[in-house]
Every structure is written in structure tokens, then in C-alpha cells.
Design an enzyme around this catalytic site. Structure first.
Site, mmCIF file in Angstrom:
data_model
loop_
_atom_site.group_PDB
_atom_site.id
_atom_site.type_symbol
_atom_site.label_atom_id
_atom_site.label_comp_id
_atom_site.label_asym_id
_atom_site.label_seq_id
_atom_site.Cartn_x
_atom_site.Cartn_y
_atom_site.Cartn_z
ATOM 1 N N GLU A 1 5.753 -21.608 28.663
ATOM 2 C CA GLU A 1 5.164 -20.455 27.958
ATOM 3 C C GLU A 1 6.028 -19.204 28.117
ATOM 4 O OE1 GLU A 1 2.342 -17.901 29.651
ATOM 5 O OE2 GLU A 1 1.815 -19.276 31.293
ATOM 6 N N LYS B 1 -5.673 -18.351 39.714
ATOM 7 C CA LYS B 1 -5.773 -17.301 40.731
ATOM 8 C C LYS B 1 -7.222 -16.919 40.922
ATOM 9 C CE LYS B 1 -1.362 -15.032 40.110
ATOM 10 N NZ LYS B 1 -0.730 -15.100 38.789
#
Ligand code: PSU
Ligand code: MN
Length: 305
Positions: free
Chosen positions: A25, A160
Site C-alpha cells: 500500500e 494498533k
């Protein structure tokens, strides 16, 4: 559909020959890391993929063209422009194509372009998910919907804890997205190897992971699969330190009223600043680790097709 798609010749040749290709990405380049570490990491990730016998295809929108495979100069361009590049998720691609503009693709948008190009495996750092407080804000990343609908295997280091990891797993379960732990039974939390949440299944080798994804494709499921690969022990962070930084970043984003697509880049930048750059080195290392696993898995998939 392919009217807007440009596949880099090296990538097209590899795909035509049935050789392994790994998508990457570009939001991680423009919005995920600062210059110049972002460009250095993007190049290093491509090198790791090559060293593991696969061809890298970094994905972005350049001048309204959906690019499956970037030149070094294009990676450097996005890296230098940083947050000035449009962060492009699913909803943004058509507008960028129509306006001949640039965009750095999120996990969702990268999956779309990878699938269009015929690339099955994609390596990144972390995915978007259900944010803390989403029961009020409804801030849920389009990455999760994309995993439910687009047939790409995404290799990441978990998510995260800027996110609500428990709710993120619930959402993926509802959407029928299988979550693999690579050599672990627990969802890794990006900077740390554990989270306290279990994964759906464990794979201990690239071949096992490839077999699970191949079976899903053979069954004709529409969606993708998520593999979560723990950060190498050496680079994993002290949970107390990282969680304190994350809590502070989340509190600041709430206090400042940060909303919509700005939330994730804001949190990522604040966590990096609060931890004084320690988290950046860990971030770089886990991406390299994921690239190696993705390339090995793409190699296994290529063997069987
Ligand atoms: N999480 C990270 N690093 C990142 C991102 C998320 O740890 O770079 C980026 C990815 O591109 C991901 C996107 O697809 O943020 C999710 O943004 P949002 O939450 O706005 O959907
Ligand atoms: Mn969001």
C-alpha cells in the site's frame, strides 16, 4: 473496469507467468511514516520481497491512473508529498480517476487495485478497524468491509491499540473474515506480540497459510483473509510505554475534535512523536517481517496454481 488500470510491465509479466507477486500500500508511505524513512522503508520492503523470490507491486493512484507497481521515482514523489497526497480509500478512487489526481491507497483501496490486477497477496503494517468509542462515533475503517468483499490475503502485524481490538475482531467475525495468527494463537497488537484476544486459526508455515487461502478461493467466497504476524521479539515494545502513548494520542484526538479520515493519520503521527521515534524503528521492522512472510506465502500459492 481496467480502463483506469496500469500494471507495471515487470508485474504483468510475473502474473502472466504465474510467478509470485506481492502488493504493497501507499498510505503507509504518505501518511504512515515521515520523510525520508518512508521512502527508505518502501524501497527496503520491495527489496525484501525480491529477496524472497516474489515481485513487489506498490499500489497508488498517479494522475488518475490506478497503478499496480510503481517506479522508484513515483514512490519518492509520494513520500516527499506526504500528507499533502489524498489518502484514498474505496470511496475516493472513482473521484481521483475522474479528476486525474493522485492518491495514496489505504488497505481497502490497495486490495481493490490488487484484485483488479490479479494479485492475491498483500503485505502491510497495520490495518484500520473499529475505533475506540465507535459505539458513539461509528468510526469503523472501510478496510474491514473490503476484507469482507475482495479476495486478497492481507498480511499485517495485527492492529494498533489506537483501535478497539475486541470490537475489530467481532466485526470481522460478523463479516465472515477469517483471522490467522502466524505462529501464534493470539492477535498481535502491532508494537507488541500479544493482545489478550484469540485468533480464529493458527498457521505455522507459509504453506499452511497458503492452503487456507487457496481453499477459501476454491470455495468461491467473495472476500479476503487476514493474516496477523507478530512483530519480531527484538523489535517489540514495552506495552506500558506504547499504551500510555496511545492513550494520550486518543485523548488528544477527542479533545481536538479530530474526525473522519484524519483520525488514523493523526493518531499514528502523535504516537510516533510521543514515543520519540522509538516506535518508528519498530514499525519499519515489522513491515519488513510481513513482506517476507507475504512473499513466501505468494510463492506457495504460485506452486499450486
Ligand atoms: N494503521 C497503521 N498504519 C497505517 C494505517 C493504519 O498502523 O499506515 C493506514 C493504512 O493505510 C490503513 C489506513 O488502511 O491507515 C486506515 O485508515 P482509516 O482508519 O481512516 O480507514
Ligand atoms: Mn475512520
Amino acid at each position: 473496469m481496467d480502463q483506469y488500470l496500469d500494471i507495471k510491465p515487470e508485474v504483468a509479466q510475473a502474473l502472466a507467468a504465474g510467478k509470485p507477486v506481492v502488493a504493497l500500500e501507499s498510505t503507509i508511505i504518505s501518511h504512515g511514516m515521515p520523510w525520508p524513512q518512508n521512502a527508505e522503508t518502501a524501497f527496503a520492503v520491495e527489496d525484501v520481497i525480491r529477496a524472497h523470490g516474489a515481485v513487489p507491486a506498490t499500489i497508488a493512484v498517479i494522475g488518475g491512473r490506478l497503478k499496480a507497481g510503481l517506479e522508484k521515482s513515483e514512490i519518492e514523489y509520494l513520500a516527499k508529498k506526504g500528507q499533502a497526497v489524498t489518502k484514498a480509500s474505496r470511496r475516493d478512487l472513482p473521484v481521483l480517476c475522474a479528476r486525474h489526481e493522485d492518491g495514496a491507497t489505504t488497505v481497502a483501496a490497495t486490495m481493490i487495485v490488487a484484485a483488479m490486477a490479479g494479485i492475491q497477496v498483500f503485505a502491510t503494517g497495520g490495518i484500520g478497524g473499529v475505533h475506540r468509542g465507535a459505539e458513539v462515533t461509528m468510526d469503523i475503517s472501510a478496510d474491514l468491509e473490503e476484507l469482507a468483499r475482495t479476495p486478497v490475503l492481507v498480511v499485517c502485524a495485527g492492529a494498533k491499540s489506537i483501535l478497539d481490538l475486541g470490537l475489530t475482531l467481532e466485526y470481522l467475525e460478523t463479516k465472515g473474515v477469517a483471522v490467522c495468527g502466524y505462529q501464534t494463537d493470539e492477535l498481535p497488537a502491532f508494537y507488541t506480540r500479544t493482545s489478550g484476544f484469540g485468533v480464529d486459526f493458527r498457521a505455522d508455515t507459509p504453506a499452511e497459510l497458503a492452503a487456507a487461502f487457496a481453499a477459501q478461493r476454491a470455495l468461491g467466497y467473495p472476500g479476503g483473509m487476514l493474516c496477523t504476524n507478530p512483530i519480531p521479539e527484538k523489535w517489540s515494545m514495552d506495552p506500558a510505554v506504547i499504551n500510555a502513548a496511545i492513550d494520550q494520542a486518543v485523548a488528544e484526538s477527542v479533545a481536538q475534535g479530530v474526525k473522519g479520515k484524519r483520525v488514523t493519520p493523526f493518531l499514528l503521527a502523535r504516537v510516533k512523536d510521543i514515543t520519540g521515534g522509538d516506535s518508528l524503528e519498530s514499525n519499519i521492522q515489522l513491515v519488513l517481517n510481513n513482506a517476507a512472510l507475504a512473499a513466501d506465502t505468494a510463492g506457495e500459492l504460485a506452486k499450486n496454481t
